[in-house]
Design a protein around this motif. Structure first.
Motif, PDB file in Angstrom:
ATOM      1  N   VAL A 184      -2.172 -45.106 -27.188  1.00 55.03           N
ATOM      2  CA  VAL A 184      -1.478 -43.415 -27.192  1.00 55.03           C
ATOM      3  C   VAL A 184      -0.656 -44.294 -27.663  1.00 55.03           C
ATOM      4  CG1 VAL A 184      -0.060 -44.458 -24.511  1.00 55.03           C
ATOM      5  CG2 VAL A 184      -1.097 -42.253 -25.259  1.00 55.03           C
ATOM      6  N   GLY A 210      -1.683 -39.617 -21.661  1.00 55.20           N
ATOM      7  CA  GLY A 210      -1.656 -40.675 -21.708  1.00 55.20           C
ATOM      8  C   GLY A 210      -0.579 -41.617 -21.283  1.00 55.20           C
ATOM      9  N   GLY A 211       0.813 -41.347 -21.592  1.00 57.35           N
ATOM     10  CA  GLY A 211       1.468 -42.565 -20.631  1.00 57.35           C
ATOM     11  C   GLY A 211       1.318 -42.449 -19.483  1.00 57.35           C
ATOM     12  N   GLN A 212       0.419 -41.534 -18.187  1.00 56.77           N
ATOM     13  CA  GLN A 212       0.403 -41.825 -17.265  1.00 56.77           C
ATOM     14  C   GLN A 212      -0.689 -42.717 -16.921  1.00 56.77           C
ATOM     15  OE1 GLN A 212       2.411 -40.567 -15.161  1.00 56.77           O
ATOM     16  NE2 GLN A 212       0.611 -42.531 -13.332  1.00 56.77           N
ATOM     17  N   HIS A 259       7.969 -39.942 -28.668  1.00 56.19           N
ATOM     18  CA  HIS A 259       6.500 -39.488 -28.731  1.00 56.19           C
ATOM     19  C   HIS A 259       5.285 -39.446 -27.552  1.00 56.19           C
ATOM     20  CE1 HIS A 259       2.206 -39.188 -30.630  1.00 56.19           C
ATOM     21  NE2 HIS A 259       1.419 -40.143 -29.712  1.00 56.19           N
ATOM     22  N   VAL A 260       5.640 -40.433 -26.281  1.00 55.76           N
ATOM     23  CA  VAL A 260       5.035 -40.475 -25.176  1.00 55.76           C
ATOM     24  C   VAL A 260       5.292 -39.276 -24.679  1.00 55.76           C
ATOM     25  CG1 VAL A 260       4.776 -41.609 -23.194  1.00 55.76           C
ATOM     26  CG2 VAL A 260       3.984 -42.335 -25.107  1.00 55.76           C
ATOM     27  N   LEU A 261       6.737 -38.664 -24.518  1.00 54.33           N
ATOM     28  CA  LEU A 261       7.096 -37.586 -24.007  1.00 54.33           C
ATOM     29  C   LEU A 261       6.805 -36.248 -24.561  1.00 54.33           C
ATOM     30  CD1 LEU A 261      10.726 -39.427 -23.039  1.00 54.33           C
ATOM     31  CD2 LEU A 261       8.850 -38.990 -21.703  1.00 54.33           C
ATOM     32  N   GLU A 262       6.754 -36.613 -25.858  1.00 57.79           N
ATOM     33  CA  GLU A 262       6.652 -34.924 -26.492  1.00 57.79           C
ATOM     34  C   GLU A 262       5.562 -34.741 -26.417  1.00 57.79           C
ATOM     35  OE1 GLU A 262       8.127 -35.087 -30.780  1.00 57.79           O
ATOM     36  OE2 GLU A 262      10.442 -36.213 -29.649  1.00 57.79           O
ATOM     37  N   PHE A 318      15.442 -33.989 -23.820  1.00 58.99           N
ATOM     38  CA  PHE A 318      15.102 -34.670 -23.174  1.00 58.99           C
ATOM     39  C   PHE A 318      16.119 -34.862 -21.982  1.00 58.99           C
ATOM     40  CE2 PHE A 318      11.515 -36.388 -25.737  1.00 58.99           C
ATOM     41  CZ  PHE A 318      10.646 -36.150 -25.353  1.00 58.99           C
ATOM     42  N   GLU A 373       2.387 -37.052 -25.429  1.00 60.29           N
ATOM     43  CA  GLU A 373       1.672 -37.635 -24.739  1.00 60.29           C
ATOM     44  C   GLU A 373       1.580 -37.859 -23.490  1.00 60.29           C
ATOM     45  OE1 GLU A 373      -1.553 -38.914 -25.350  1.00 60.29           O
ATOM     46  OE2 GLU A 373      -2.192 -38.738 -27.850  1.00 60.29           O
ATOM     47  N   ARG A 374       2.642 -37.092 -22.648  1.00 55.23           N
ATOM     48  CA  ARG A 374       2.349 -37.411 -21.768  1.00 55.23           C
ATOM     49  C   ARG A 374       0.990 -38.094 -20.169  1.00 55.23           C
ATOM     50  NH1 ARG A 374       7.614 -35.522 -18.997  1.00 55.23           N
ATOM     51  NH2 ARG A 374       8.653 -34.687 -21.360  1.00 55.23           N
ATOM     52  N   PRO A 424       2.321 -44.135 -31.113  1.00 55.38           N
ATOM     53  CA  PRO A 424       2.114 -44.045 -32.079  1.00 55.38           C
ATOM     54  C   PRO A 424       1.872 -45.640 -32.824  1.00 55.38           C
ATOM     55  CG  PRO A 424       4.466 -43.861 -31.099  1.00 55.38           C
ATOM     56  CD  PRO A 424       3.729 -44.336 -30.529  1.00 55.38           C
ATOM     57  N   LEU A 443       7.860 -46.214 -17.304  1.00 56.99           N
ATOM     58  CA  LEU A 443       6.528 -44.629 -17.620  1.00 56.99           C
ATOM     59  C   LEU A 443       6.189 -43.594 -16.936  1.00 56.99           C
ATOM     60  CD1 LEU A 443       3.534 -46.560 -20.010  1.00 56.99           C
ATOM     61  CD2 LEU A 443       4.679 -44.569 -20.996  1.00 56.99           C
ATOM     62  N   VAL A 465       7.311 -40.028 -17.130  1.00 59.58           N
ATOM     63  CA  VAL A 465       6.545 -38.894 -17.830  1.00 59.58           C
ATOM     64  C   VAL A 465       6.624 -38.308 -16.572  1.00 59.58           C
ATOM     65  CG1 VAL A 465       4.157 -38.271 -17.230  1.00 59.58           C
ATOM     66  CG2 VAL A 465       4.746 -40.212 -18.859  1.00 59.58           C
TER      67      VAL A 465
END
Lengths: 198, 198
Positions: free
Chosen positions: B14, A37-39, A29-32, B61, A34-35, B16, B45, B49
């Motif tokens: 952020v 937000g992940g940062q 989810h983060v990679l697809e 990925f 929310e990058r 899910p 993370l 990212v």
């Protein structure tokens, strides 16, 4: 699978309630989507882990030596509420109109796990009670076996220093955890706390 | 509450399935018991990212220009399996003995959301099929309305390039109970029943 991705999935499992499947879902989810937000999460985690310590007075989490609540002049220093965890403290703060101070044990008495009065900072709590400012010690440990034992110990400590111990009223379901009690119940229990006598 | 702690709780949302309450629980858990793990998660993370991009060939990925699967000499380049997401690719890889290659759409055709063939890289997929190495295009999009439309489009694309399109079998899931299978699936499974031979 990418080694970095595997590391991320593995690292996510440090979070409570996150198993292999949800860790995988979170990473994707983060990679697809929310990058950014992940940062942001990465930075928030690093800052929190590095800079958040414990307040010198109440042992709650704080990024300053004394937390905002303990430093506030508008809180009633005659009342001291003892809780097991920062989450319990937050739940009481949010649910009730309490304007006194807190003391966060960061645990509960548990001799089998090697957690005694010293590990919970009860020596410093005792010194504080001896200073005479606190008039009532509101004991809000969890209604579990260990929480009750801790409450008993705290009540004795208070009486030794001629401080009145009180505890939350019945209404908090037995076997539950304060953090998950609904606000109305918690507020009611907090309001009808009773003096401890033995 | 500490500002850094609030930022952390906010940033955790952020992920899910993480609401305010679980974000709070996660933040406290990390600070109370898993600071090293929190640090590791922060680093994982940031690295993921920053460094994980998409494989040039399959769009999955990858932290290298071409992912390990596409670069492997031991995979059968005559078979190409198209999936919607990296998670679908991983599920197939883990559940089956498939030794061919993959193509990850990173989505599905959805004209209303502005997702057309170009956004899914289908122009490049078409070029690849034109090169003649792929003999069978295994279409493993999800059995949803949009997934089916995407499957249809992909099958046409394959036929134009004289590549044989195939799709996963639809039917009653193994271990399921007929009573609880949805009507569409049951009707389809009934219609495409096959003769039992021993």
């Amino acid at each position: 699978m990418s080694a970095l991705l595997e590391q991320l999935i593995d690292a996510l499992r440090v979070l409570p309630g996150v198993g292999p499947k949800s860790a995988q879902r979170m990473a994707y989810h983060v990679l697809e989507r929310e990058r950014a937000g992940g940062q942001r999460l990465s930075e928030a985690l690093a800052a929190a882990v590095e800079k958040i310590g414990h307040c010198e007075r109440c042992r709650d989490f704080s990024e300053t030596p004394v937390c905002a609540t303990c430093a506030s002049a508008s809180r009633d220093a005659h009342l001291l509420c003892v809780v097991e965890s920062p989450a319990d403290r937050l739940a009481i703060e949010q649910a009730t109109g309490y304007r006194g101070l807190y003391y966060v044990l960061q645990g509960r008495l548990s001799p089998l796990d090697g957690i005694g009065p010293r590990e919970l900072g009860l020596d410093r709590l005792s010194e504080r009670l001896a200073q005479g400012e606190v008039q009532e010690l509101i004991i809000a440990t969890n209604p579990t076996v260990e929480g009750e034992a801790t409450a008993h110990y705290l009540a004795q400590l208070a009486r030794q220093q001629r401080v009145r111990p009180s505890r939350l009223a019945h209404g908090v379901p037995l076997g539950g955890e304060l953090e998950y009690v609904d606000r109305g119940t918690l507020s009611h229990a907090f309001g009808s706390r009773s003096e401890m006598v033995d």
